[in-house]
Design a protein around this motif. Structure first.
Motif, PDB file in Angstrom:
ATOM      1  N   HIS A 100      -0.030  -3.283   9.057  1.00 49.15           N
ATOM      2  CA  HIS A 100      -0.867  -2.825  10.163  1.00 49.15           C
ATOM      3  C   HIS A 100      -0.087  -1.839  11.033  1.00 49.15           C
ATOM      4  CE1 HIS A 100       1.124  -6.486  11.948  1.00 49.15           C
ATOM      5  NE2 HIS A 100       1.390  -5.592  12.887  1.00 49.15           N
ATOM      6  N   GLU A 101      -0.846  -1.063  11.782  1.00 50.53           N
ATOM      7  CA  GLU A 101      -0.254  -0.120  12.718  1.00 50.53           C
ATOM      8  C   GLU A 101      -0.139  -0.761  14.097  1.00 50.53           C
ATOM      9  OE1 GLU A 101       1.052   2.517  11.826  1.00 50.53           O
ATOM     10  OE2 GLU A 101       0.091   3.153   9.954  1.00 50.53           O
ATOM     11  N   LYS A 102       0.695  -0.189  14.927  1.00 48.71           N
ATOM     12  CA  LYS A 102       0.846  -0.675  16.293  1.00 48.71           C
ATOM     13  C   LYS A 102      -0.497  -0.590  17.027  1.00 48.71           C
ATOM     14  CE  LYS A 102       3.434   0.179  20.566  1.00 48.71           C
ATOM     15  NZ  LYS A 102       4.475   1.008  21.218  1.00 48.71           N
ATOM     16  N   GLY A 103      -0.879  -1.689  17.675  1.00 50.44           N
ATOM     17  CA  GLY A 103      -2.114  -1.722  18.432  1.00 50.44           C
ATOM     18  C   GLY A 103      -3.359  -1.944  17.603  1.00 50.44           C
ATOM     19  N   VAL A 143      -7.462  -1.211  -4.534  1.00 52.46           N
ATOM     20  CA  VAL A 143      -6.037  -0.941  -4.730  1.00 52.46           C
ATOM     21  C   VAL A 143      -5.687  -0.947  -6.217  1.00 52.46           C
ATOM     22  CG1 VAL A 143      -3.696  -1.727  -4.220  1.00 52.46           C
ATOM     23  CG2 VAL A 143      -5.470  -1.905  -2.484  1.00 52.46           C
ATOM     24  N   LEU A 144      -6.237  -1.888  -6.942  1.00 51.50           N
ATOM     25  CA  LEU A 144      -5.953  -1.977  -8.374  1.00 51.50           C
ATOM     26  C   LEU A 144      -6.510  -0.767  -9.118  1.00 51.50           C
ATOM     27  CD1 LEU A 144      -6.649  -5.775  -9.051  1.00 51.50           C
ATOM     28  CD2 LEU A 144      -4.437  -4.631  -8.772  1.00 51.50           C
ATOM     29  N   GLN A 145      -7.629  -0.234  -8.641  1.00 50.91           N
ATOM     30  CA  GLN A 145      -8.246   0.909  -9.314  1.00 50.91           C
ATOM     31  C   GLN A 145      -7.572   2.221  -8.945  1.00 50.91           C
ATOM     32  OE1 GLN A 145     -12.274   0.341  -7.925  1.00 50.91           O
ATOM     33  NE2 GLN A 145     -12.920  -0.663  -9.817  1.00 50.91           N
ATOM     34  N   GLU A 150      -4.852   1.731   2.962  1.00 55.71           N
ATOM     35  CA  GLU A 150      -4.492   2.073   4.331  1.00 55.71           C
ATOM     36  C   GLU A 150      -4.074   0.805   5.055  1.00 55.71           C
ATOM     37  OE1 GLU A 150      -7.828   3.054   3.350  1.00 55.71           O
ATOM     38  OE2 GLU A 150      -6.928   4.873   2.496  1.00 55.71           O
ATOM     39  N   ARG A 151      -3.112   0.952   5.972  1.00 52.32           N
ATOM     40  CA  ARG A 151      -2.768  -0.184   6.813  1.00 52.32           C
ATOM     41  C   ARG A 151      -3.932  -0.503   7.747  1.00 52.32           C
ATOM     42  NH1 ARG A 151       3.274   1.376   9.078  1.00 52.32           N
ATOM     43  NH2 ARG A 151       4.436   1.114   7.108  1.00 52.32           N
ATOM     44  N   VAL A 152      -3.996  -1.720   8.216  1.00 53.71           N
ATOM     45  CA  VAL A 152      -5.009  -2.099   9.198  1.00 53.71           C
ATOM     46  C   VAL A 152      -4.788  -1.261  10.466  1.00 53.71           C
ATOM     47  CG1 VAL A 152      -5.925  -3.948  10.646  1.00 53.71           C
ATOM     48  CG2 VAL A 152      -5.169  -4.449   8.305  1.00 53.71           C
ATOM     49  N   GLY A 153      -5.845  -0.596  10.914  1.00 56.88           N
ATOM     50  CA  GLY A 153      -5.734   0.250  12.102  1.00 56.88           C
ATOM     51  C   GLY A 153      -5.177   1.620  11.821  1.00 56.88           C
ATOM     52  N   LEU A 158      -1.852   5.405   1.775  1.00 54.09           N
ATOM     53  CA  LEU A 158      -0.541   5.145   1.181  1.00 54.09           C
ATOM     54  C   LEU A 158      -0.713   4.839  -0.297  1.00 54.09           C
ATOM     55  CD1 LEU A 158       0.880   2.784   3.960  1.00 54.09           C
ATOM     56  CD2 LEU A 158       1.228   5.252   3.728  1.00 54.09           C
ATOM     57  N   TYR A 159       0.165   5.399  -1.114  1.00 55.65           N
ATOM     58  CA  TYR A 159       0.098   5.163  -2.549  1.00 55.65           C
ATOM     59  C   TYR A 159       1.216   4.201  -2.950  1.00 55.65           C
ATOM     60  CZ  TYR A 159      -3.167   9.024  -2.614  1.00 55.65           C
ATOM     61  OH  TYR A 159      -4.268   9.806  -2.377  1.00 55.65           O
TER      62      TYR A 159
END
Length: 374
Positions: A100-103, A143-145, A150-153, A158-159
């Protein structure tokens, strides 16, 4: 008690196959056909990045299998990251997997990597995948496909370069029918399915497992323990719902109760001798030792136990235990006039378990087919 969070469970006892190279030390122990087949499957799939789904009951070394696949792969020097999908609340699982991202939410005071990022270049082990909530199943499928998330928030894609190995004790196909698991995710995960065998499918490995578990206990300061033939005969008749984890707990308990001794059937807890009450006299009169023996050193059995004496050349304990079980099943069938249900009651085991043993030992001919209706 053993802790599932440890890198090695009691059932995760490792050994190098006879004559095998050191790099094979991460393979599961066992000489029964099911364990030999399991090791073959691990060695076949390990060099590839194929997604693996390990299915089996609790306590059957599923994480050990996943670790063995990782250690036999080209990713062995990269991280092995495990997460129990059934132990994390649904609202936190996404953050645990993808970070996750900050906040991003209350309490997210800084950015944090998820398990997919932590496992980059290595293997991600998704334990108890059958308990994953449906909304998360959709995100995992993506993700498997696409191998991206993406991180939460976050908004940055990201690969990832991660091999996924999943495991469950659930009947996934039934959960699909019940609407609790996505069929498309199942087929993405089960590219290479592996069944982790129950302990009752590998009873001939009992002597080996007890020895290995006892050695593990000794390393942590617990006294050594040995079981005699009567104890192994009793254990071979048990159901083992907890599988090798349960066996590990029993071995440790006996080591605490009888440090340095050789445990007989009469010293086992009641639940482990209820299935086969064998007196020393019965063992001597009805279960003579097999004539064939392997030339291996065997610990001396105290004569006061009343057990048959062991030949100087030693004996094949696994063959002996199989002979014990076969003879007792035949006796029970004779007493029950060939009726499986009654024979199972005499042996204090489930009817289905007895049917499995009949097939295993080729004793179906001892059954009165006309009096046994499925």
């Amino acid at each position: 008690m053993y802790n599932d969070s440890l890198s090695l469970d009691p059932e995760d006892t490792l050994r190098t196959p006879a004559g095998g190279p050191p790099e094979l030390m991460t393979l599961p122990a066992g000489e029964t056909p099911v364990m030999q087949r399991l090791r073959q499957l691990i060695l076949k799939v390990a060099p590839h990045d194929t997604t693996v789904l390990i299915q089996g009951a609790s306590g059957t070394s599923k994480e050990l299998i996943a670790r063995a696949i990782h250690e036999q792969s080209e990713r062995r020097n990269r991280p092995f990251v495990a997460i129990n999908c059934g132990a994390i609340p649904a609202e936190l699982l996404e953050s645990e997997l993808f970070g996750h991202e900050k906040g991003a939410f209350t309490g997210a005071i800084c950015a944090r990597k998820g398990r997919f990022e932590l496992a980059e270049g290595g293997t991600l082990f998704l334990d108890e995948i059958g308990d994953m909530p449906l909304p998360m199943q959709v995100k995992l499928l993506r993700v498997l496909q696409e191998r991206s998330f993406e991180r939460v928030g976050g908004t940055q894609t990201l690969y990832c370069d991660v091999r996924v190995v999943a495991a469950t004790h659930r009947d996934i196909e039934q959960r699909i029918v019940d609407g609790n698991f996505r069929e498309d995710l199942y087929y993405r995960l089960a590219v290479f399915p592996i069944e982790s065998p129950r302990l009752r499918e590998r009873l001939a490995d009992l002597p080996l497992l007890v020895n290995l578990l006892s050695k593990r206990n000794c390393e942590s300061g617990t006294p050594a323990i040995h079981f005699d033939a009567s104890a192994f005969a009793a254990l071979a008749a048990c159901e083992w719902p907890g599988n090798v984890r349960e066996l590990g707990n029993l071995v440790e308990r006996m080591a605490v109760m009888y440090p340095g001794e050789t445990v007989s059937a009469t010293q086992l807890p009641t639940r482990y001798r209820a299935d086969v009450e064998i007196s020393s006299t019965q063992l001597s009169e009805n279960l003579p030792l097999p004539s064939a023996a392997v030339p291996a050193p065997v610990p001396a059995v105290p004569q006061e136990t009343g057990l048959p004496s062991i030949p100087d050349a030693g004996l094949d304990l696994r063959a002996y235990l199989a002979d014990v079980e076969t003879r007792l099943i035949r006796q029970a069938l004779r007493h029950a006039d060939g009726i499986v249900t009654q024979a199972a009651a005499l042996l204090q085991m489930r009817r289905t378990t007895l049917i499995e043993r009949l097939k295993k030992y080729g004793l179906s001919g001892d059954v009165d087919a006309s009096r046994n209706v499925a």
